[in-house]
Write an enzyme that holds these catalytic residues in place. Sequence first.
Site, PDB file in Angstrom:
ATOM      1  N   ASP A  10       1.772  -1.238   5.001  1.00 51.17           N
ATOM      2  CA  ASP A  10       1.593  -0.041   5.710  1.00 51.17           C
ATOM      3  C   ASP A  10      -0.038   0.176   5.369  1.00 51.17           C
ATOM      4  OD1 ASP A  10       2.150   2.031   7.402  1.00 51.17           O
ATOM      5  OD2 ASP A  10       1.726   3.368   5.668  1.00 51.17           O
ATOM      6  N   CYS A  52      -0.967   4.193  10.856  1.00 49.11           N
ATOM      7  CA  CYS A  52      -0.779   5.420  11.649  1.00 49.11           C
ATOM      8  C   CYS A  52      -2.083   5.617  12.502  1.00 49.11           C
ATOM      9  CB  CYS A  52      -0.642   6.670  10.717  1.00 49.11           C
ATOM     10  SG  CYS A  52      -1.749   6.720   9.480  1.00 49.11           S
ATOM     11  N   CYS A  67       0.936  -1.204  -0.041  1.00 47.92           N
ATOM     12  CA  CYS A  67      -0.059  -0.058   0.110  1.00 47.92           C
ATOM     13  C   CYS A  67       0.831   1.203   0.094  1.00 47.92           C
ATOM     14  CB  CYS A  67      -0.822  -0.045   1.060  1.00 47.92           C
ATOM     15  SG  CYS A  67      -1.754  -1.548   1.589  1.00 47.92           S
ATOM     16  N   ALA A  68       1.384   1.602  -1.363  1.00 47.22           N
ATOM     17  CA  ALA A  68       2.672   2.292  -1.273  1.00 47.22           C
ATOM     18  C   ALA A  68       2.551   3.695  -1.244  1.00 47.22           C
ATOM     19  CB  ALA A  68       3.851   1.899  -2.252  1.00 47.22           C
ATOM     20  N   ALA A  69       1.474   4.479  -1.803  1.00 44.37           N
ATOM     21  CA  ALA A  69       1.092   5.766  -1.955  1.00 44.37           C
ATOM     22  C   ALA A  69       1.031   6.402  -0.623  1.00 44.37           C
ATOM     23  CB  ALA A  69      -0.097   6.031  -2.996  1.00 44.37           C
ATOM     24  N   ASP A 100      -5.765  -4.209  -6.023  1.00 42.76           N
ATOM     25  CA  ASP A 100      -6.100  -4.768  -4.717  1.00 42.76           C
ATOM     26  C   ASP A 100      -5.262  -5.285  -3.969  1.00 42.76           C
ATOM     27  OD1 ASP A 100      -7.377  -5.258  -2.550  1.00 42.76           O
ATOM     28  OD2 ASP A 100      -9.239  -5.647  -3.201  1.00 42.76           O
ATOM     29  N   SER A 129       6.491   8.141   0.242  1.00 41.98           N
ATOM     30  CA  SER A 129       7.874   8.314   1.200  1.00 41.98           C
ATOM     31  C   SER A 129       8.476   7.143   1.888  1.00 41.98           C
ATOM     32  CB  SER A 129       7.451   9.345   2.279  1.00 41.98           C
ATOM     33  OG  SER A 129       6.491   8.562   3.429  1.00 41.98           O
ATOM     34  N   LYS A 130       7.929   6.108   2.019  1.00 43.16           N
ATOM     35  CA  LYS A 130       8.528   4.965   2.464  1.00 43.16           C
ATOM     36  C   LYS A 130       9.103   4.230   1.428  1.00 43.16           C
ATOM     37  CE  LYS A 130       5.131   4.426   6.421  1.00 43.16           C
ATOM     38  NZ  LYS A 130       4.103   5.464   5.568  1.00 43.16           N
TER      39      LYS A 130
END
Length: 736
Positions: free
Chosen positions: A273, A326, A188-190, A246, A193-194
């Site tokens: 993430d 988060c 779940c990259a967007a 997905d 930054s990670k």
Amino acid sequence: MGKGRKNKPKKNFAEKRREKQKKKDEWDSTPHRSYAEIIRENKDFENYYKTQGIVPEDKWDAFISTMRTNLPVAFRITGSKAEAKALLEIIKGDFFKGILNANLDGDKEDAGGQAKTILHSLPFYPEQLAWQLQLTRKDIRRSEAYFRLHNFLIAETNNGSISRQEVVSMVPPLVLDVKPAHKVLDMCAAPGSKTAQLIEMIHADEGNVPPEGFVIANDVDNNRCYMLVHQAKRLNSPNILITNHDSSIMPNFMITGPDGTKDVLKFDRILADVPCSGDGTMRKNPDIWCKWSPANGSNLHGIQYRIAKRGLELLAVGGRMVYSTCSLNPIENEAVLHRLLRETGDSVQLVDCRDLVPGLVCDPGVTHWKPASKNLQYYDSWDDVPEQWQTQVRPKMFPPEANEASKFHLERCMRILPHHQDTGGFFVAVLEKIKSLPWEAETCVLNQNVQDAADNENKDEHGLQEEASQDAKFSENGKRILEEEKKSRESQKKRRRIVGYREDPFVFFKDETEDVWQSIKDFYGISDALNPRCLLVRCHEGKKKNIYFTSPAIRDIVISNENKVKFINTGVKTFVRCDNKNMNCAFRLAQEGMHSIIRYISDGRKLQVSKEDLIMLLQSDDPHTPPEIVKLNSDTQERLKEFATGSCILLYKEEKTDNLNRLNLQLVGWRGIMSLRAYVPTCDAIHYLRLLGADCSKFEINKFEENRAAIGLAAVAEDDNGDVKTKIENESKTED
């Protein structure tokens, strides 16, 4: 009525997009409540987290008061070791102190009342490469005192030399412990930054270009995928592939083995993430105070679990997966992990990785929590949940029994709370896959059995009966899993459609015979070590405009899986069409891909320049009047005498220095008939000038001065009669 609707013409794609944009513009134009107007209080929030006991009683006041303040800005230094070291010295030196105007604000105090300097490095981040400013985004954007700091952050971010990133967001990639040879998936990259950190880790060994490892960065949201593209492009890596899928039903990627056979790709490292309620980001997103509810976390528990479970299935035995959110909510954190660990048995374990982030203050994971309904009724067991709340509070959200809690080691998770070190809130856990998951072995055998049946349709009746008898020996659980997989695949086929923009194709060069390759190879003296099959364009027909370079592993994944998943972007721009009559080759070098292919290019297209020459070339920002060769150093002029016109590489190496990492710059240039220029974007020029200790003042922009000037001009225009000309004439007469 029905007839009219039937004859109504269908809107094409462009019209639909225009309507959508119009609605968005209308929404954007309506007045919204500013963050300053939001009351940062929510009694349900306080009630819920006091009940969960995630904060010790004596720390609650510090926690809640920190949550109500704005988040400080933080950033990381990226790039090569030598450039990172040079930029670090600038940040620690007088220049940065000057642009901070520290004398205006002096020292500030943290939530605990302790004095804290306006700028400090983060103790847990290696080599002092991450820094936190005791200033908010609003402080920097809206205060003229910090306009040079704002310029610095923008220019260096655009160049890719720093990455503005939340402090807590830096932790998951660090504990993932990525090595240059690792195959990495960011599920779940967007916004990316990670992902950028993961790419940097893949490129940590600068002597190995390109590295063996790679990063596949995925996101389910098509629009957010383009944020990923923007972030990844700053790092100019040929080892990144961006996909749109997905992640909870991510397909198996196929790769080509050394013997030429196809195999399933298993990842060494996976970052999950996952989407979350985001209440750890209240300092950055105060509007969450207004809409917080315990139902937000409960509603996400299922998808979080499915993504993490699929991640473990894609993970290689011996590999590690980081699960992070988060969110502060145990239902989104420990409850998901407890559910996973219970189902995976002894095949997966939590690992304590605090040693990878020394100096990071965090609390251990909790072993007890209370699921709650939307109206804040807490439940100790599933039996206590009324029927009306049983769709929201689910059986697997409950904590382990007290007598078995210790075997799951949930205390190995990391809970980072805002008051710990003046950050956002975050949850991080590291999972290690010890052996195949319980259902993987059964599914593998069942799939093989089904495949054997499909490949042998002519078996006699006795053989089929024997096979059916063998099927009956498999566990009911295994059959159920296989059936679910079949249904999932069928469902995906039914739902498969183009979502978002239709992507241009990825067309790889076939071999040396590619029509434009020979002229490029001859002009730049490119060695045979560069495999042209790793070059690609984004069109099947017409002129090739941009040529991109990828690693061999990424090329293989794209070709082997192009019908399984939607690929958004890969490759770093390396050659750009430039039909210049003074150049024997139709393509110039691109700064973005130069570092990837410089080792393949002959010395005949590389030009050593002095520091003074390079500064002059970088300070010349007028494309119509590049510096004349006669103005360059005499040694440079001599080297240029036999140098063919066209695209080239400018080389500068620091001579005498105490620094172990000598500054070694490589820039794309252009040798004209009478001139020489640095063919780099403005943000790159500013970055290199800064590293060289040169004057960058001509690039400084003070938007506050510009605004005042604009207001002044407007005031001049608004004279009594609206006649600007008359006013100017009158003023000139007065001066005479």
